[in-house]
Design a protein around this motif. Structure first.
Motif, short mmCIF file in Angstrom:
data_model
loop_
_atom_site.label_atom_id
_atom_site.label_comp_id
_atom_site.label_asym_id
_atom_site.label_seq_id
_atom_site.Cartn_x
_atom_site.Cartn_y
_atom_site.Cartn_z
N CYS A 195 4.31 10.72 -0.07
CA CYS A 195 3.41 10.45 1.05
C CYS A 195 2.05 9.88 0.63
CB CYS A 195 3.16 11.76 1.81
SG CYS A 195 4.66 12.61 2.24
N ALA A 196 1.33 10.60 -0.19
CA ALA A 196 -0.05 10.24 -0.49
C ALA A 196 -0.15 9.01 -1.39
CB ALA A 196 -0.77 11.41 -1.15
N LEU A 197 0.69 8.92 -2.39
CA LEU A 197 0.59 7.81 -3.33
C LEU A 197 0.88 6.46 -2.67
CD1 LEU A 197 -0.21 7.50 -6.25
CD2 LEU A 197 2.18 7.64 -6.87
N PRO A 198 1.96 6.32 -1.88
CA PRO A 198 2.17 5.03 -1.22
C PRO A 198 1.02 4.66 -0.28
CG PRO A 198 4.18 6.32 -1.13
CD PRO A 198 3.09 7.21 -1.67
N LEU A 199 0.49 5.64 0.43
CA LEU A 199 -0.63 5.37 1.34
C LEU A 199 -1.87 4.93 0.57
CD1 LEU A 199 -1.65 5.50 4.26
CD2 LEU A 199 -2.31 7.85 3.83
N GLY A 234 10.15 3.53 -3.71
CA GLY A 234 11.29 3.82 -2.85
C GLY A 234 12.44 4.50 -3.57
N GLY A 235 12.59 4.23 -4.86
CA GLY A 235 13.65 4.87 -5.63
C GLY A 235 13.28 6.25 -6.12
N ILE A 236 12.00 6.51 -6.28
CA ILE A 236 11.54 7.80 -6.80
C ILE A 236 11.40 8.84 -5.69
CG2 ILE A 236 9.66 8.96 -8.00
CD1 ILE A 236 9.03 6.30 -9.36
N SER A 237 10.91 8.40 -4.55
CA SER A 237 10.58 9.34 -3.47
C SER A 237 11.74 10.20 -3.01
CB SER A 237 9.98 8.55 -2.30
OG SER A 237 9.62 9.42 -1.27
N PRO A 238 12.93 9.65 -2.75
CA PRO A 238 14.03 10.53 -2.30
C PRO A 238 14.46 11.55 -3.34
CG PRO A 238 14.58 8.21 -1.94
CD PRO A 238 13.32 8.24 -2.72
#
Length: 115
Positions: free
Chosen positions: A27-31, A44-48
């Protein structure tokens, strides 16, 4: 060769940053990166993968960063009480540890607030 105390401080700060990074990837890092104009498609590959482990990563990050801060405070105290003719650790190492703790705390706060 580094002493075991310096090795442990670096490990705690590095581990805290790594755990906070893992917790912040959902959440926080992409934002934060998108607000700076940096692409976040690679997350996108790490988050899930790390999303189910967010709560344990937050706890691990908090504990490791706390340990690193305590070690840093102890190193500063020892450097103040050190005799003038003795070698009591590198001030550069203390500054780098402090910078690592600040980065880890920023990631941890972002992961906690935006998660």
């Amino acid at each position: 060769m580094k002493s075991i105390a310096q090795w442990w401080s670096g490990l705690a700060a590095g581990g805290g940053i790594a755990a906070a990074f893992g917790a912040a990837t959902c959440c926080a890092l992409p934002l934060g990166l998108a607000s700076m104009g940096i692409g976040t498609a690679w997350l996108g590959g790490i988050s899930p993968v790390v999303a189910p482990y967010r709560a344990p990563l937050l706890v691990v990050a908090a504990v490791l960063l706390l340990v690193a801060a305590i070690r840093l405070a102890r190193q500063v105290w020892m450097a103040r009480t050190c005799p003038a003719d003795a070698a009591c650790g590198s001030p550069t190492y203390r500054v780098l540890t402090a910078i690592g703790i600040v980065i880890g705390v920023a990631l941890l706060a972002g992961a906690y607030l935006y998660g």
